[in-house]
Structure formats: C-alpha cells, structure tokens
Design a protein around this motif. Structure first.
Motif, short mmCIF file in Angstrom:
data_model
loop_
_atom_site.label_atom_id
_atom_site.label_comp_id
_atom_site.label_asym_id
_atom_site.label_seq_id
_atom_site.Cartn_x
_atom_site.Cartn_y
_atom_site.Cartn_z
N LEU A 1 62.45 -14.72 47.54
CA LEU A 1 61.16 -14.05 47.60
C LEU A 1 61.19 -12.89 48.59
O LEU A 1 60.67 -11.80 48.31
CB LEU A 1 60.07 -15.05 47.99
CG LEU A 1 58.64 -14.47 48.05
CD1 LEU A 1 58.22 -13.91 46.70
CD2 LEU A 1 57.66 -15.55 48.51
N ALA A 2 61.81 -13.11 49.75
CA ALA A 2 61.90 -12.06 50.76
C ALA A 2 62.69 -10.86 50.24
O ALA A 2 62.32 -9.70 50.46
CB ALA A 2 62.53 -12.60 52.04
N CYS A 3 63.78 -11.15 49.54
CA CYS A 3 64.61 -10.07 48.98
C CYS A 3 63.83 -9.25 47.96
O CYS A 3 63.82 -8.02 48.01
CB CYS A 3 65.86 -10.67 48.35
SG CYS A 3 66.97 -9.45 47.61
N LEU A 4 63.14 -9.91 47.05
CA LEU A 4 62.39 -9.22 46.00
C LEU A 4 61.19 -8.47 46.57
O LEU A 4 60.89 -7.35 46.16
CB LEU A 4 61.92 -10.23 44.95
CG LEU A 4 63.01 -10.90 44.10
CD1 LEU A 4 62.43 -12.05 43.30
CD2 LEU A 4 63.69 -9.90 43.18
N ALA A 5 60.49 -9.09 47.55
CA ALA A 5 59.28 -8.49 48.09
C ALA A 5 59.57 -7.32 49.02
O ALA A 5 58.71 -6.46 49.23
CB ALA A 5 58.47 -9.55 48.84
N TRP B 1 56.56 -7.66 40.88
CA TRP B 1 55.42 -6.74 40.76
C TRP B 1 54.29 -7.31 41.61
O TRP B 1 53.66 -8.29 41.22
CB TRP B 1 54.98 -6.60 39.31
CG TRP B 1 55.92 -5.82 38.48
CD1 TRP B 1 56.98 -6.31 37.77
CD2 TRP B 1 55.91 -4.40 38.27
NE1 TRP B 1 57.64 -5.28 37.14
CE2 TRP B 1 57.00 -4.09 37.42
CE3 TRP B 1 55.08 -3.37 38.72
CZ2 TRP B 1 57.29 -2.82 37.02
CZ3 TRP B 1 55.38 -2.08 38.31
CH2 TRP B 1 56.46 -1.81 37.47
N PRO B 2 54.03 -6.75 42.79
CA PRO B 2 53.00 -7.32 43.66
C PRO B 2 51.63 -7.22 43.02
O PRO B 2 51.31 -6.25 42.35
CB PRO B 2 53.08 -6.46 44.93
CG PRO B 2 53.68 -5.16 44.47
CD PRO B 2 54.63 -5.53 43.36
N ARG C 1 59.09 -3.86 42.81
CA ARG C 1 59.32 -3.10 41.58
C ARG C 1 60.79 -2.71 41.37
O ARG C 1 61.15 -2.19 40.32
CB ARG C 1 58.43 -1.85 41.50
CG ARG C 1 56.94 -2.20 41.52
CD ARG C 1 56.06 -0.95 41.48
NE ARG C 1 54.66 -1.31 41.46
CZ ARG C 1 53.93 -1.55 42.54
NH1 ARG C 1 54.50 -1.47 43.74
NH2 ARG C 1 52.66 -1.89 42.45
N ARG C 2 61.63 -2.93 42.38
CA ARG C 2 63.05 -2.66 42.17
C ARG C 2 63.67 -3.83 41.42
O ARG C 2 63.38 -4.99 41.69
CB ARG C 2 63.77 -2.50 43.51
CG ARG C 2 65.29 -2.39 43.35
CD ARG C 2 66.03 -2.38 44.66
NE ARG C 2 67.45 -2.57 44.46
CZ ARG C 2 68.36 -2.65 45.43
NH1 ARG C 2 67.99 -2.54 46.69
NH2 ARG C 2 69.64 -2.84 45.15
N CYS C 3 64.54 -3.50 40.47
CA CYS C 3 65.22 -4.53 39.70
C CYS C 3 66.50 -4.95 40.44
O CYS C 3 67.33 -4.11 40.77
CB CYS C 3 65.55 -4.03 38.30
SG CYS C 3 66.40 -5.25 37.29
N PHE C 4 66.64 -6.24 40.69
CA PHE C 4 67.83 -6.78 41.36
C PHE C 4 68.67 -7.54 40.35
O PHE C 4 68.16 -8.37 39.58
CB PHE C 4 67.43 -7.74 42.49
CG PHE C 4 66.79 -7.06 43.66
CD1 PHE C 4 67.54 -6.61 44.74
CD2 PHE C 4 65.41 -6.87 43.69
CE1 PHE C 4 66.95 -5.99 45.82
CE2 PHE C 4 64.81 -6.25 44.77
CZ PHE C 4 65.58 -5.80 45.84
N SER C 5 69.97 -7.26 40.34
CA SER C 5 70.86 -7.99 39.45
C SER C 5 71.04 -9.42 39.96
O SER C 5 70.84 -9.71 41.14
CB SER C 5 72.22 -7.30 39.38
OG SER C 5 72.89 -7.39 40.63
#
Length: 241
Positions: free
Chosen positions: A176-180, A238-239, A184-188
């Motif tokens: 969650l921390a990485c995505l937040a 997507w927040p 909106r950035r796409c992580f592989s």
C-alpha cells in the motif's frame, strides 16, 4: 446528469463535558458543513486527536481526565493542529496563558454558537492559506494516510467521520505504501516483489494474492476499488476523493 461527490468537510474535535453545550455547538458546526467528533474527557481527547488528526480542536479547560491546558500543551508538542479554547474562564491571565501556549483563539462562555462557528472558519482559512506538507514519513493519498514510522495505515471510515486503522500485514502495508507514494503510476509485479518482498523468492501469483487481500481490506473500510489491475503489466492505485 451525474452528480459530483462533494469532499468531506473539515473535521472538528469538540472537547466539552457539558452535554447541553456540546449538543448545541455540534449542531451549529454540522449545519455549517463541518464534521464533528465529541470527547468529554481530556486524556481521551488527546488520544483521539493523535489517532484521527482533526483539522481543528475546540477545547474546554475544566475537564475530567486531563486539564484542557495540559491537553493544549501536549497537542502543541505533537504538532500545529489549530486549537480554539472554549471556556467559562474569562480572566485575562488565563486567556494570555492559553494564547502563549499556542491556542489560536479563545472564546468565553456564555457565547453565541454562530460566533464560534465563524471563528472556526476564520482559523481554518488562516491555516489553509499556508498549506503544510504531510509530516516526514507520512504518505497521504485521497482518504488514505500511511505512517511509515509507526507502520500504521489509516482510512476515513465509511461515514467520513473519523480515521480508522487498517488491519494490514507487513507485506500488505509495504504494498500500500509503495502504490500510494506515487498514485496513478503503474507498478509491475516484478517491481513490487523487489520493493516489498526483497527477502522472498515470491512469484507473481503471490503478489496477486497479497493485493487481493489488501483490496478486500480497503473495500471493507469503505474505500471502494482503489487498486486497479493493469492487464499484462501490474497494478496502480487511484486515490479516492
């Protein structure tokens, strides 16, 4: 025509042990579009303030549990949350002491509830005019707040009245921390594995499993579908509003 959801109003923590006064004050605040949380004990109010991080605190002085001045002192040690003292103590010495300790305003009982609301709005405007970045180690994305130092992730509850801690595992918290951190950035999947499970030989399907559980916990906390799958690539957050 699709209606546009309005963002939740500022959250005001009302610390008042007289039920009649508290009920009237809260009614006027809510009528003006402000969200409220009531606490009647000073010590409990301090703990709640640290948990929900309100936009404003309306604070009485004579309280059970902990005196209002001590609550103010602790709030100022924690940060700069706006505080308006609302008290029957009309002595100038008490007023000056509260202001020197960091109170933003001081209202003496009996007061006009509309005046208190106007003062709340005035202080909120002043603080909004000088926006502050999130504290070091805190990520905010939409209704999410992620404290990297305490390893606690919070979300506005479904009714928008308070923050609730999310019951995440360590891996779910890292994801969650990485995505937040970059909404909106796409992580592989490979990036998420390297970043969030560096000590593991996890495969893509393991990440999928962790994210599925994380999605369910976010959804159960009233956040809807925040994490989106990008077919053939990975995931992005997507927040919410």
């Amino acid at each position: 025509m699709n209606s546009v959801a309005r963002p939740p109003g500022p959250l005001v923590l009302v610390v008042e042990d007289e039920p009649g006064i508290a009920d009237i004050l809260i009614a006027y605040l809510q009528r003006d579009g402000l969200r409220t949380r009531l606490e009647t004990d000073g010590l409990a109010a301090l703990q709640v303030a640290r948990e929900i991080r309100p936009d404003m605190v309306l604070l009485d002085i004579h309280l059970p549990g902990m005196d209002g001045m001590d609550v103010l002192k602790n709030l100022r040690a924690d940060g700069d949350t706006p505080v308006i003292m609302v008290t029957a103590l009309a002595d100038d010495v008490d007023k000056l002491l509260a202001l020197r300790m960091g109170a933003d305003d001081y209202v003496v009982k009996p007061y006009s509830p509309p005046e208190v609301v106007a003062r709340v709005r005035a202080v909120l405007r002043r603080t909004a005019a000088a926006p502050k970045a999130a504290p070091a180690g805190v990520i905010r994305a939409g209704r999410l707040e992620i404290d990297l130092e305490s390893h606690i992730a919070r979300s506005f509850s479904g009714d928008g009245e308070r923050f609730e801690a999310l019951p995440l595992t360590l891996t779910e918290f890292r994801l969650l921390a990485c995505l937040a951190a970059q909404p909106r950035r796409c992580f592989s999947r490979s990036h998420l594995i390297e970043t969030c499970l560096p000590e593991s030989d996890a495969m893509d399907r393991v990440i999928d499993s962790h994210l599925s559980k994380l999605r369910r916990k976010l959804h159960n906390a009233g956040n809807g579908e925040l994490i989106e799958t990008v077919r053939g690539i990975g995931y992005r957050l997507w927040p919410g509003e």
